[in-house]
Write a protein that holds these residues in place. Structure first.
Motif, PDB file in Angstrom:
ATOM      1  N   THR A 186       0.864  -1.185   0.000  1.00 31.89           N
ATOM      2  CA  THR A 186       0.000   0.000   0.000  1.00 31.89           C
ATOM      3  C   THR A 186       0.901   1.235   0.000  1.00 31.89           C
ATOM      4  O   THR A 186       2.097   1.156   0.330  1.00 31.89           O
ATOM      5  N   ASP A 187       0.330   2.371  -0.333  1.00 36.93           N
ATOM      6  CA  ASP A 187       1.084   3.618  -0.351  1.00 36.93           C
ATOM      7  C   ASP A 187       1.601   3.954   1.052  1.00 36.93           C
ATOM      8  O   ASP A 187       2.764   4.319   1.222  1.00 36.93           O
TER       9      ASP A 187
ATOM     10  N   LYS B 172       5.531   4.484   2.528  1.00 35.10           N
ATOM     11  CA  LYS B 172       5.982   5.668   3.272  1.00 35.10           C
ATOM     12  C   LYS B 172       6.611   5.255   4.594  1.00 35.10           C
ATOM     13  O   LYS B 172       7.675   5.769   4.977  1.00 35.10           O
TER      14      LYS B 172
END
Length: 122
Positions: free
Chosen positions: A89-90, A94
């Motif tokens: 996932t994004d 991060k």
């Protein structure tokens, strides 16, 4: 990852379990399965804690999606590399970037995607 897949007997029969493992470049030290991807990773973490296993020179192998929760668990385990068969996932990317974790996904035969801290992958 090929050897990891070969050890997935229950998955090949059911298609309904996840797997988490601990490996070097040369061998898989331990692997655990569970119907839940988080449970498989928790079983691996328990093995590491109970055996006081040094994880700095090992990577985590994972059959599931790379979520932010998975990245946080890998960080707690202490490994700097997560190799997964599925997508991230994004938010996971991060976090992986911030936590200095190399996240690798979509590993298939001779292809893979290195998403963060690619300098650790040869």
């Amino acid at each position: 990852m090929t050897v990891f897949d070969e050890r997935a007997d229950v998955f090949s029969h059911t298609g309904g379990v996840h797997q988490a493992g601990l490996a070097t470049n040369h061998q898989i030290e331990a692997s655990f399965i569970d119907i839940g991807r988080h449970n498989a990773l928790d079983k691996l973490f328990g093995f590491i804690l109970l055996n006081k296993f040094p994880v700095k020179d090992y990577c985590i192998l994972f059959s599931g999606r790379i979520s932010s929760e998975v990245i946080l668990k890998v960080s707690k385990i202490g490994s700097g590399i997560l190799l997964a068969k599925s997508a991230p996932t994004d938010l996971a990317l991060k976090l992986a970037n911030d936590l200095q974790i190399t996240a690798v996904g979509f590993i298939r035969n001779t292809s893979l995607n290195v998403y963060t801290h690619e300098g650790r992958i040869e």
